[in-house]
Scaffold this motif. Structure first.
Motif, short mmCIF file in Angstrom:
data_model
loop_
_atom_site.label_atom_id
_atom_site.label_comp_id
_atom_site.label_asym_id
_atom_site.label_seq_id
_atom_site.Cartn_x
_atom_site.Cartn_y
_atom_site.Cartn_z
N PHE A 11 -5.13 20.74 8.91
CA PHE A 11 -6.40 20.41 9.37
C PHE A 11 -6.63 21.69 10.67
O PHE A 11 -5.86 21.53 11.51
N GLU A 13 -10.08 21.96 11.87
CA GLU A 13 -11.10 21.21 12.68
C GLU A 13 -11.37 19.80 12.09
O GLU A 13 -11.40 19.83 10.89
N GLU A 14 -11.34 18.96 12.94
CA GLU A 14 -11.91 17.56 12.70
C GLU A 14 -13.53 17.50 12.21
O GLU A 14 -14.28 18.46 13.18
N ALA A 16 -16.73 14.64 10.90
CA ALA A 16 -16.97 13.28 10.19
C ALA A 16 -17.93 13.44 9.04
O ALA A 16 -18.11 12.42 8.17
N VAL A 19 -15.84 17.65 4.51
CA VAL A 19 -14.77 18.45 4.80
C VAL A 19 -14.90 19.62 3.81
O VAL A 19 -15.14 19.61 2.69
N ALA A 45 -15.21 19.05 8.96
CA ALA A 45 -13.83 19.42 9.22
C ALA A 45 -13.53 20.56 8.40
O ALA A 45 -14.06 20.99 7.27
N LEU A 63 -8.90 12.14 2.85
CA LEU A 63 -10.22 12.68 3.00
C LEU A 63 -11.10 12.12 2.02
O LEU A 63 -12.60 12.47 2.12
#
Length: 140
Positions: A11, A13-14, A16, A19, A45, A63
């Motif tokens: 990962f 970057e996160e 919401a 992805v 993300a 995911l």
């Protein structure tokens, strides 16, 4: 990026809302796409998919609560996005909403930036298509 581990994705970057699963040279492009999407209130993300075979199936399962988008600078036919789609079908999970890559056609040699533009793989082009796909998905 972090230390390479066979079969383990990272990962970067996160986010919401969706992805971005990026391979190789497209990882940097995915980070830029994320920044462009953020300007339009889309929280993406970014995952560095450093190994295509084996894929990080554990992370893929985690995911599945968000729309997936694959990014690769390879031919789509038989490529990373196709592998993710095949895995999703085998696991009865939703496939990626978009797979960015190179169509199975002749592409001339030339400057990378010009070719990316021609192929629709520049960050602005991809961000625009992602926003449209997510909006269409949201509206049914």
């Amino acid at each position: 990026y972090g230390e390479f581990q066979m079969g383990r994705w990272e990962f970067l970057e996160e986010g919401a809302d969706c992805v971005l699963l990026a391979v190789g040279s497209m990882v940097a492009e995915a980070v830029e796409v994320r920044e462009l999407l953020a300007r339009h209130h889309v929280d993406a993300a970014v995952v560095n998919c450093s190994t295509v075979k084996p894929m990080d199936e554990t992370m893929l399962r985690q995911l599945m609560d968000r729309p997936l988008i694959t990014l690769e600078e390879h031919v789509l036919t038989g490529g990373f996005g196709a592998q993710v789609c095949a895995w999703c079908v085998s696991e009865e999970c939703p496939p990626p909403v978009l797979s960015f890559g190179i169509a199975d056609t002749f592409v001339q040699h030339g400057d990378r930036e010009l070719l990316l533009k021609y192929l629709g793989l520049q960050p602005k082009q991809m961000a625009r298509r992602i926003r449209a796909a997510l909006e269409e998905r949201k509206n049914g």
